[in-house]
Design an enzyme around this catalytic site. Structure first.
Site, PDB file in Angstrom:
ATOM      1  N   LYS A 139       0.865  -1.186   0.000  1.00 24.14           N
ATOM      2  CA  LYS A 139       0.000   0.000   0.000  1.00 24.14           C
ATOM      3  C   LYS A 139       0.897   1.230   0.000  1.00 24.14           C
ATOM      4  CE  LYS A 139      -4.412   1.176   0.250  1.00 24.14           C
ATOM      5  NZ  LYS A 139      -5.619   0.509  -0.251  1.00 24.14           N
ATOM      6  N   ASP A 166      -7.092   4.635  -4.363  1.00 22.97           N
ATOM      7  CA  ASP A 166      -7.713   4.519  -3.032  1.00 22.97           C
ATOM      8  C   ASP A 166      -8.274   5.914  -2.758  1.00 22.97           C
ATOM      9  OD1 ASP A 166      -7.782   2.533  -0.519  1.00 22.97           O
ATOM     10  OD2 ASP A 166      -7.368   4.508   0.290  1.00 22.97           O
TER      11      ASP A 166
END
Ligand code: NDP
Length: 457
Positions: free
Chosen positions: A137, A177
């Site tokens: 991430k 995201d």
């Protein structure tokens, strides 16, 4: 962590408790990361009893330590010529099952602890898809709100100038995201292509449909979260048709959660953002919501202003106070707390499906599960997005583009499989109906098996 020194025959429970304490000491001021690790470790005892090799010192210790953490400077200029310096992150957490895979988040709240919590969750989520992707991430504390397209482009180009040396279609594959949608992915991919002089479509997912993106990728997380709820309800002999739903947020996940709910005959009546929420007794008008949030990039209060008498805006409020049969937390971590869970239970909610990552606090999860509410944790319920990202990688590798129907069929099959493995694993380990335990153990087994097979690395 001194793995070698821990060979004393401690019970796994004691060892896990000291491991947690050590993790908190070595990763100070990272409460979200601590929370995500605590929540997973708390469910693993049954699997250690059956598979003692997983409880050997070194497996969990490696699992909670990222393979690589990258932090970098991102300098950029605004339209007035003022220089800003943000911080960029990429945490490459675990590649036992495939290249690191996970989105980029641009939001002022991003720090290394937030990125690590998201990366840790991503390991298990990606394992649950069964599609051969590791966990990672990244992101930045850059705030895109109120920035012009040109400013966002300059920021993305500066961010990618550093990130490009760490990623690649076989190494690490980012996606979107919070704060990173189609516009940002275009700028990021363009800069990657310019610097590397390669058309490497598989280095990024969530691309535009005309240049390597997959059909249904924008819809996938929201659609998947609704499909997961439908599977949970089916196990209880119920269906989504005719149910009233509360959805938090009005970003990518929320919008396509609302769309799929409407397609399946449910009635979503709320949407929100960080300023407050709207409740629309006639049901959310999706075209209007998309116009306000995606085209005008305006605040959610504008929805009520355009919509007229059926919609009410509540400044600062939370959607959990609105009575509904099913709930979809789709904004951000810890948005649904104990108070919100109690309100949902009081109003007779039957299922909660997490579209966002870790939106429900541990206390709220406990309240919902104790009340018999079917609770779908994010690492299972919102895995549809990364699953279709993996399908995008497959299409890129084969230089082909599947139809929307084919991708949606695949998404449906994947969400059913994730539901079933979580459900059946929970049953097998003596926690029937507990999707948190089922998803954690099923994901853990796949990753831990691969880690053990690949030696001490
Ligand atoms: P978007 O950027 O499309 O939307 C984000 C939304 O979250 C905005 O409406 C924003 O409101 C709101 N928000 C951000 N911070 C807060 C906060 N502190 N309190 C309340 N609202 C907040 O993001 P996505 O829809 O892509 O992501 C939403 C969630 O889903 C995240 O948790 C993400 O990790 C998760 N997720 C996303 C996937 C995807 O495919 N996109 C895949 C799997 C999970 P405002 O504009 O007011 O700041």
């Amino acid at each position: 962590m001194p793995v070698k020194d821990q060979r004393a025959p401690h019970a796994p429970k004691d060892r896990l408790a000291s491991l947690r304490a050590e993790l908190e000491r070595r990763n100070p001021a990272q409460p979200e990361f601590h929370q995500a690790v605590r929540e997973v470790l708390a469910t693993l005892d049954p699997v250690f009893a059956v598979r003692p090799e997983f409880a050997e010192p070194g497996v969990v210790e490696r699992l909670v330590e990222p393979e690589r953490q990258i932090i970098f400077r991102v300098p950029w200029q605004d339209d007035e010529g003022t220089v800003h310096v943000n911080r960029g992150y990429r945490v490459e957490f675990n590649s036992a099952l495939g290249p690191y895979k996970g989105g980029l988040r641009f939001h002022p709240s991003v720090n290394i602890g937030v990125v690590k919590f998201l990366g840790f969750e991503q390991i298990f989520k990606n394992a649950l898809t069964g599609l051969g992707i590791g966990g990672g991430k990244g992101g930045s504390d850059f705030d895109p709100h109120g920035r012009s397209d040109a400013e966002v482009m300059r920021f993305c180009q500066s961010f990618m100038t550093e990130l490009q040396r760490h990623i690649g279609e076989h190494t690490d594959v980012p996606a979107g995201d919070i704060g990173v949608g189609g516009r940002e992915i275009g700028y990021l991919f363009g800069q990657y292509r310019r610097i590397t002089n390669r058309w490497e479509a598989g280095v990024f997912t969530g691309k535009g449909r005309g240049w390597g993106g997959s059909a249904i990728r924008p819809q996938a997380t929201g659609y998947g979260s609704v499909l997961f709820a439908a599977e949970m309800l089916a196990r209880k002999g119920a269906a989504l048709d005719g149910q009233t739903a509360v959805v938090s947020d009005s970003g990518n996940v929320a919008i396509y959660t609302i769309e799929k709910l409407q397609q399946l005959g449910a009635n979503p009546i709320t949407a929100s953002d960080s300023t407050g929420y709207v409740v629309d007794e006639k049901g959310i008008d999706l075209d209007l919501l998309k116009q306000v949030k995606e085209v005008e990039r305006a605040r959610i209060s504008e929805y009520a202003a355009y919509r007229g008498s059926s919609a009410r805006y509540v400044a600062g409020g939370r959607v959990w106070d609105v009575a509904a049969d099913v709930a979809f937390p789709s904004a951000t971590q810890n948005e649904l707390d104990a108070e919100g869970a109690l309100a949902l239970v009081r109003n007779g909610v039957k299922a909660v499906s997490e579209g966002a990552n870790m939106p429900t606090t541990p206390e709220a999860v406990h309240i919902l599960q104790e009340a018999g509410v079917a609770f779908g944790p994010g690492k299972a319920a919102n895995a549809g997005g990364v699953a279709v990202s993996a399908l995008e990688m497959s299409q890129n590798a084969a230089r082909t583009a599947w139809t929307a129907e084919r991708v949606e069929d695949e998404l449906g099959a994947i969400m059913r499989a994730i539901h079933d493995v979580a459900y059946e694993t929970a049953e097998r380990y003596g926690a029937p109906g507990d999707y948190v335990t089922g998803a954690n153990i099923a994901g853990f087994e796949r990753v831990a098996d691969a880690m053990l097979a690949q030696g001490l690395i």
